[in-house]
Design an enzyme around this catalytic site. Sequence first.
Site, PDB file in Angstrom:
ATOM      1  N   GLY A   1      -6.093  -3.671  -2.327  1.00 29.75           N
ATOM      2  CA  GLY A   1      -5.596  -5.035  -2.388  1.00 29.75           C
ATOM      3  C   GLY A   1      -4.530  -5.022  -3.455  1.00 29.75           C
ATOM      4  O   GLY A   1      -3.867  -4.001  -3.653  1.00 29.75           O
ATOM      5  N   GLU A   2      -4.371  -6.102  -4.177  1.00 26.89           N
ATOM      6  CA  GLU A   2      -3.417  -6.118  -5.287  1.00 26.89           C
ATOM      7  C   GLU A   2      -4.176  -5.993  -6.595  1.00 26.89           C
ATOM      8  O   GLU A   2      -5.000  -6.848  -6.923  1.00 26.89           O
ATOM      9  CB  GLU A   2      -2.560  -7.381  -5.250  1.00 26.89           C
ATOM     10  N   SER A   3      -3.879  -4.932  -7.354  1.00 24.38           N
ATOM     11  CA  SER A   3      -4.662  -4.670  -8.564  1.00 24.38           C
ATOM     12  C   SER A   3      -4.509  -5.788  -9.599  1.00 24.38           C
ATOM     13  O   SER A   3      -5.456  -6.096 -10.313  1.00 24.38           O
ATOM     14  CB  SER A   3      -4.274  -3.318  -9.164  1.00 24.38           C
TER      15      SER A   3
ATOM     16  N   CYS B   1      -7.514   2.858  -3.858  1.00 24.88           N
ATOM     17  CA  CYS B   1      -6.171   2.314  -4.106  1.00 24.88           C
ATOM     18  C   CYS B   1      -6.166   1.331  -5.286  1.00 24.88           C
ATOM     19  O   CYS B   1      -6.265   1.769  -6.424  1.00 24.88           O
ATOM     20  CB  CYS B   1      -5.609   1.690  -2.833  1.00 24.88           C
TER      21      CYS B   1
ATOM     22  N   ARG C   1       1.022   2.710 -11.059  1.00 24.38           N
ATOM     23  CA  ARG C   1       0.969   1.831  -9.880  1.00 24.38           C
ATOM     24  C   ARG C   1       2.203   2.051  -8.991  1.00 24.38           C
ATOM     25  O   ARG C   1       3.296   2.302  -9.488  1.00 24.38           O
ATOM     26  CB  ARG C   1       0.919   0.371 -10.308  1.00 24.38           C
TER      27      ARG C   1
ATOM     28  N   ILE D   1      -0.807   3.234   1.104  1.00 26.90           N
ATOM     29  CA  ILE D   1      -0.040   1.991   1.173  1.00 26.90           C
ATOM     30  C   ILE D   1       0.362   1.560  -0.232  1.00 26.90           C
ATOM     31  O   ILE D   1      -0.499   1.210  -1.038  1.00 26.90           O
ATOM     32  CB  ILE D   1      -0.867   0.906   1.890  1.00 26.90           C
ATOM     33  N   ARG D   2       1.649   1.634  -0.530  1.00 30.97           N
ATOM     34  CA  ARG D   2       2.137   1.337  -1.882  1.00 30.97           C
ATOM     35  C   ARG D   2       1.169   1.981  -2.890  1.00 30.97           C
ATOM     36  O   ARG D   2       0.692   1.340  -3.822  1.00 30.97           O
ATOM     37  CB  ARG D   2       2.205  -0.185  -2.118  1.00 30.97           C
TER      38      ARG D   2
ATOM     39  N   HIS E   1      -6.654   4.939   1.630  1.00 32.96           N
ATOM     40  CA  HIS E   1      -7.577   3.912   2.131  1.00 32.96           C
ATOM     41  C   HIS E   1      -8.527   4.453   3.189  1.00 32.96           C
ATOM     42  O   HIS E   1      -8.270   4.286   4.389  1.00 32.96           O
ATOM     43  CB  HIS E   1      -6.780   2.761   2.732  1.00 32.96           C
TER      44      HIS E   1
ATOM     45  N   GLU F   1     -11.123   3.226   4.169  1.00 32.90           N
ATOM     46  CA  GLU F   1     -11.704   2.096   4.912  1.00 32.90           C
ATOM     47  C   GLU F   1     -10.817   1.630   6.065  1.00 32.90           C
ATOM     48  O   GLU F   1     -11.248   0.837   6.885  1.00 32.90           O
ATOM     49  CB  GLU F   1     -12.008   0.936   3.957  1.00 32.90           C
TER      50      GLU F   1
END
Lengths: 192, 302
Positions: free
Chosen positions: A54-56, A86, A113, A141-142, A176, A178
């Site tokens: 997600g977004e850290s 991630c 990051r 992903i990023r 990821h 998942e």
Amino acid sequence: MSLVAGVIGVQGNVSEHAAAIERACEREGRAVEVREIRTAGIVPECDVLAMPGGESTTISRLIEREGIAEEVVAHVEAGKPLLATCAGLIVAANDAHDDRVSTLNVLDVTVERNAFGRQKDSFEAPLEVAGLEKPFPAVFIRAPVIDQVGDVEVLATWDGRPVAVRDGPVIATSFHPELTHDDRIHRLAFFE
Amino acid sequence: MPDPTDLEELRRGTDLVKRGFARMQKGGVIMDVVNPEQAKIAEDAGAVAVMALEAVPADIRKRGGVARMADPADVEEIVNSVSIPVMGKARIGHRTEAQILEAVGVDMIDESEVLTPADNDYHIDKREFTAPFVCGARNLGEALRRIDEGAAMIRTKGEAGTGDVNQAVYHQRTIKGEIRKLEGMTHEEREAYAREIEANADLVHEAADMGRLPVVNFAAGGIATPADAALMMTHDCDGIFVGSGIFGAENPTEMADAIVEAVNHWDDPEALFEISKNLGKSMKGDANVDLPEEEKMQGRGV
């Protein structure tokens, strides 16, 4: 007794982790109860935990505010398994070189990051992972890069950089697991 | 340990990578911003991404004229000012604006009805792009046509820039209702329904089997308060776009914080009570019922 698996659920791909845990447990022949964690008080009831992508910045802010962060630290200190993927890896690390993210210091690495670049640089590729027979379909992903490793076991590298590590009860990945239907990383984290 | 990296095996811009990015946004709030200062406020509040614009939809409405992609220099400045993903809006059917945004390095492109459509008949062929797209929809047919064109995320159109959540609710209820109807249908009935709503039959079956859209489904268009955001989560949205609702409010910083928290606590009225207190005035807005048909943006790009 069924396993109680918690997924930190304040933001990110929570349902994907829940589904992956259910698949992994079915394959292991274990009954499981999955709980999404958006408030304090649930982590202490969990045998295993997943901290999703997600977004850290968002995840670290919300788990601090809700009092979940300290419970995750206690969970790891008690030697119970944590799979951090991630953004989860960033939050679990010792340092992310970024004061917008407060890390939990339960994983002896530092991370940078978005070090693989922006979304246009995101990619998927088969990845050799120690302990798995066949390559794992890894989706980055990023993705963050682990730039310094302390006392941890490196399980996989991509282009010379560590992207999966084990530190006692914690397994963390830049990618990821998942997002695919391959549950081997979840089984590695929770049952081995 | 050996590093058997085979860079030949690396693949970018696949459906998995594009849809995966959209999934990372789930449970989050994406905020419209027009400059780096606003982007930083959004990031500090815990936004999962920002949408870089020249003007928020409420101002686009007031200003009139042709609404286009923002100046790429302004978008780039916002990209460089925050660590969270940055999205940009291109006009419907304007492939070149989308290519420019991709070159700037935005993480997702919104092919948006808020801007003046460039093409009356075709949307952008989003499969050509490495960057993922989000598109608006009012119903299942629109949503599945956009997914068929390559959209990795769907948002309700709502009625942007009004501060009235009415149409976002209507569009989300419509999409969910149509999917529920599909779940009770036989295979042939679904095929017929796919023809009726002019959607790809494979996607219709996929939505029916999953009981939801096959990509991430956000709410957008008229969300102005923490309660609006929480309401949309009760309608099974995966997350929230807030446009004019934050920087059109009296206290943007407090409003931004509150909306992020409200999405985390959408099912907890006691928490929402605390979160909603003393936020100052929300954006004034325009009620959807008072809006002349020709001023509505939602009919653009079906």
